[in-house]
Design an enzyme around this catalytic site. Structure first.
Site: not given
Ligand code: IMP
Ligand code: MG
Length: 179
Positions: A49, A104, A107, A135
């Site tokens: 991403g 990118d 979340d 987020k």
């Molecule tokens: P986390 O591990 O939950 O923080 O998620 C991180 C990864 O999930 C990011 O690096 C993105 O690749 C993917 N991701 C999180 N939110 C979104 C979104 O709204 N759209 C697309 N990909 C997302």
């Molecule tokens: Mg990512």
């Protein structure tokens, strides 16, 4: 109206390219200010991403630095899976180095939590985070996210590197899912 369709969902224009790129410039300015004159950091770009964010960010970085890539995945469809898969690993020594992780979007924070733990075990001197999007309401950890381009609510978004089941990474603007 600027509604597009990707796979089975509709998305509406949310953050235009010029606004994204102004936010990235601000991140670059802050990194330039904070890291000038320090040991050249190693930037680790988290694929897939972050490729578009990284390309834009590095054009404005005025530091001597090293850039490399890791490939991690925790998302499937529009949901985080709670499991981080490492698809391409680290290929350089990190012990004693200042590392900047380039993401990118942060979340839940799971992907970076996994990576930070791993870099600390490998004795990185410091680990700093630079993310295009954050987020805060979804974030479940308490490590610091130092450099943030734009904070957004908990909506699923695509474009500027972000995908929905691998499509839409090429879009120069960011779109939000229409529920
Ligand atoms: P986390 O591990 O939950 O923080 O998620 C991180 C990864 O999930 C990011 O690096 C993105 O690749 C993917 N991701 C999180 N939110 C979104 C979104 O709204 N759209 C697309 N990909 C997302
Ligand atoms: Mg990512």
């Amino acid at each position: 109206m600027s509604i597009i369709r990707v796979h089975d969902k509709e998305f509406d224009l949310y953050i235009p390219q010029d606004q994204i790129e102004r936010a990235i410039k601000k991140v670059a300015d802050n990194i330039n200010r904070d890291m000038a004159g320090k040991n050249p950091p190693l930037f680790l770009v988290v694929l897939n991403g972050a490729f578009m964010f990284a390309a834009e960010l590095f054009k404005s970085l005025e530091l001597e630095c090293e850039v490399s890539f890791v490939k991690l995945s925790s998302y499937s469809g529009t949901q985080s899976t709670n499991v981080v898969r490492e698809l391409i690993g680290l290929d350089q020594p990190v012990a004693g180095r200042n590392i900047v992780l380039v993401e990118d979007i942060v979340d839940s924070g799971l992907t970076l939590n996994y990576t930070i733990d791993k870099l600390k075990k490998l004795e990185a001197k410091s680990v700093t985070i630079a993310t295009m999007l954050f987020k805060p309401k979804a974030f479940r950890y308490n490590y610091e996210v130092e450099y943030v381009g734009i904070e957004i609510p908990n909506d699923f978004i695509i474009g500027y590197g972000l995908d929905y089941n691998e499509h839409a990474r090429n879009l120069p603007d960011i779109y939000k899912v229409i529920p």
